[in-house]
Design a protein around this motif. Structure first.
Motif, PDB file in Angstrom:
ATOM      1  N   LEU A  16      -9.420  18.452  35.921  1.00  0.00           N
ATOM      2  CA  LEU A  16      -9.930  16.877  35.506  1.00  0.00           C
ATOM      3  C   LEU A  16     -10.707  17.030  34.950  1.00  0.00           C
ATOM      4  O   LEU A  16     -11.093  15.850  34.197  1.00  0.00           O
ATOM      5  N   ASP A  17     -12.469  17.766  34.930  1.00  0.00           N
ATOM      6  CA  ASP A  17     -13.198  17.806  34.406  1.00  0.00           C
ATOM      7  C   ASP A  17     -12.973  17.797  33.015  1.00  0.00           C
ATOM      8  O   ASP A  17     -13.127  17.294  32.299  1.00  0.00           O
ATOM      9  N   THR A  18     -12.220  18.789  33.024  1.00  0.00           N
ATOM     10  CA  THR A  18     -12.065  19.342  31.428  1.00  0.00           C
ATOM     11  C   THR A  18     -10.899  18.206  30.975  1.00  0.00           C
ATOM     12  O   THR A  18     -11.722  17.830  29.698  1.00  0.00           O
ATOM     13  N   LEU A  19     -10.119  17.358  31.503  1.00  0.00           N
ATOM     14  CA  LEU A  19      -9.179  16.570  30.716  1.00  0.00           C
ATOM     15  C   LEU A  19     -10.366  15.133  30.842  1.00  0.00           C
ATOM     16  O   LEU A  19      -9.831  14.568  29.491  1.00  0.00           O
ATOM     17  N   ALA A  20     -11.083  15.393  31.256  1.00  0.00           N
ATOM     18  CA  ALA A  20     -11.914  13.888  31.193  1.00  0.00           C
ATOM     19  C   ALA A  20     -12.522  13.522  30.249  1.00  0.00           C
ATOM     20  O   ALA A  20     -12.946  13.386  28.742  1.00  0.00           O
ATOM     21  N   PHE A  21     -13.233  14.741  29.738  1.00  0.00           N
ATOM     22  CA  PHE A  21     -14.450  15.844  28.763  1.00  0.00           C
ATOM     23  C   PHE A  21     -13.684  15.165  27.891  1.00  0.00           C
ATOM     24  O   PHE A  21     -14.087  14.991  26.956  1.00  0.00           O
ATOM     25  N   LEU A  22     -12.472  15.742  27.615  1.00  0.00           N
ATOM     26  CA  LEU A  22     -11.386  15.995  26.347  1.00  0.00           C
ATOM     27  C   LEU A  22     -10.686  14.129  25.686  1.00  0.00           C
ATOM     28  O   LEU A  22     -11.142  14.032  24.481  1.00  0.00           O
ATOM     29  N   VAL A  23     -10.642  13.678  27.311  1.00  0.00           N
ATOM     30  CA  VAL A  23     -10.267  12.515  26.651  1.00  0.00           C
ATOM     31  C   VAL A  23     -11.572  11.786  26.070  1.00  0.00           C
ATOM     32  O   VAL A  23     -11.616  10.897  25.034  1.00  0.00           O
ATOM     33  N   LEU A  24     -13.082  11.767  26.619  1.00  0.00           N
ATOM     34  CA  LEU A  24     -14.253  11.633  26.296  1.00  0.00           C
ATOM     35  C   LEU A  24     -14.261  11.993  24.654  1.00  0.00           C
ATOM     36  O   LEU A  24     -14.558  11.036  23.910  1.00  0.00           O
ATOM     37  N   LEU A  25     -14.552  12.732  24.388  1.00  0.00           N
ATOM     38  CA  LEU A  25     -14.350  13.661  23.170  1.00  0.00           C
ATOM     39  C   LEU A  25     -13.759  12.972  22.008  1.00  0.00           C
ATOM     40  O   LEU A  25     -13.799  12.643  20.876  1.00  0.00           O
ATOM     41  N   ILE A  26     -12.539  12.880  22.394  1.00  0.00           N
ATOM     42  CA  ILE A  26     -11.207  12.679  21.481  1.00  0.00           C
ATOM     43  C   ILE A  26     -11.345  11.252  21.132  1.00  0.00           C
ATOM     44  O   ILE A  26     -11.657  10.762  19.916  1.00  0.00           O
ATOM     45  N   THR A  27     -11.364  10.287  21.904  1.00  0.00           N
ATOM     46  CA  THR A  27     -11.883   9.144  21.896  1.00  0.00           C
ATOM     47  C   THR A  27     -13.590   8.321  21.271  1.00  0.00           C
ATOM     48  O   THR A  27     -13.033   7.933  20.424  1.00  0.00           O
TER      49      THR A  27
END
Length: 391
Positions: A16-27
């Motif tokens: 979950l943390d990894t997915l949240a980080f990727l979403v934030l990074l891509i955004t």
């Protein structure tokens, strides 16, 4: 019971943390890349970080070296002891803390937030405090952390009066923060009534808690000067990550292209202008509370929440672009000094004090204190300017 726990663990979303980080990074990078272009984005990030390092970090480090040298000299030759005697009787009426808490104010003002933890770890020092008062040392120390550096920085830019007003605002904010924290800790820790001060400023602890070197006056002067300067270098080095990372991001979110007619060129201090749009939404409130004329000014207090050194790096460019004036300098001094990057230090400081459960209360109290500091600085400066016109 074990089956229930196992069932809960199975329902947990993996990575979950990894997915949240990727979403934030891509955004984040996707938004900036679309606005500026990928090559311009990376060129601007690198150029901005380099300019901040060369033009701003080294300037702040120079101030930190001089301030650190003065702070060590003040300790070595007894100025801290005198200041402690002067301010000790004021601590109970103003902060509802023992008189020896003034030593924490002085040490953090001359250095940084965590300096008060070394005092709190001293058994003799902490014996002057009731149990519910010890967590308040976190808010007290943070409200004055890097105070001398912030003040010297603003004075160096030619704003002496505004820096003094900012210090007054920070003091008011610190009183609010500490008193709210004291009320909440007293309630949380089961103390229902105020306790009697334990002879707190009848004995001077500065001799036992502050080490002095041996030798002649000149030897002590030279040793203290060099050791203080070395501490300033350490502070200057410690702010580099915050300045380069946080301030680069803030500047990219604050400024637009250097030449709107040409568009983005990948130069330093270009950006997408997102924060001013957010600032416009709260502009009526920031105008009334802090007297901000431009929405971009909100970037300073936002940055100061995480790192006051990074926030100071914004000031020269703001002045150069006419975004801020004397009023903003006073408010920035107050909020920068009072907040002093508390979001990045409060958790570790309260953990060191053994009161991790009170982190939420400390952060909430200090947020209010910083806002009050900014409001106070603005209206004090307005009053001073009004009186000067009359007389």
């Amino acid at each position: 019971m074990q089956n229930i726990v196992a069932g809960k663990e199975k329902r947990k979303i993996p990575y979950l943390d990894t997915l949240a980080f990727l979403v934030l990074l891509i955004t984040f990078f996707g938004y900036i890349g679309i606005k500026m272009g990928i090559s311009n984005m990376f060129s601007t990030i690198m150029a901005t970080a380099y300019q901040l390092l060369v033009d701003t970090v080294l300037y702040i480090m120079a101030i930190a070296v001089l301030a650190g040298a003065f702070g060590k000299l003040a300790t070595e030759f007894g100025l801290v002891k005198i200041l402690n005697k002067i301010f000790s009787p004021l601590m109970r009426p103003l902060y509802s803390l023992p008189g020896v808490a003034s030593l924490g104010i002085i040490t953090t003002y001359l250095s940084d937030n965590p300096a008060i933890i070394s005092l709190a770890k001293d058994d003799e020092y902490i014996s002057y405090f009731e149990e519910y008062e010890t967590p308040c040392l976190c808010n007290l120390g943070t409200a004055f952390g890097m105070g001398l550096i912030v003040t010297t920085f603003m004075i160096g830019l030619g704003y002496f009066k505004e820096a003094v007003v900012g210090n007054l605002g920070a003091i008011i904010g610190s009183i609010v923060s500490v008193r709210i924290m004291a009320y909440r800790t007293r309630k949380a820790m089961g103390v229902s009534k105020a306790t009697v001060e334990k002879n707190s400023y009848k004995r001077d602890l500065s001799d036992t808690l502050i080490e002095r070197s041996e030798g002649s006056f000149f030897e002590r002067f030279l040793t203290a000067f060099l050791e203080g300067g070395k501490l300033g270098v350490d502070i200057g080095l410690s702010i580099i990550p915050g300045v380069l990372v946080i301030c680069t991001i803030i500047m990219i979110l604050t400024f637009g292209p250097l030449d709107p007619s040409i568009g983005y060129q990948g130069e330093a201090f270009e950006g997408v202008g997102l924060l001013p749009k957010i600032g416009e939404l709260i502009a009526p409130a920031s105008k009334v509370l802090f007297g901000f004329e431009r929405p971009e000014a909100i970037a300073f207090p936002i940055t100061a929440l995480g790192a006051v050194g990074a926030a100071l790096s914004l000031v020269p460019n703001f002045l150069k672009n006419g975004i801020i004036g004397s009023n903003e300098i006073a408010v920035f001094t107050a909020m920068g000094m009072c907040w002093s990057g508390f979001l990045s230090t409060h958790v570790a400081m309260l953990d060191a004090l053994g009161h991790r459960k009170l982190i939420g209360k400390a952060i909430g109290s200090h947020t209010i204190g910083g806002i009050i500091a900014g409001i106070s600085a603005h209206y004090i400066l307005v009053l001073i300017n009004s009186l000067s016109k009359l007389f």
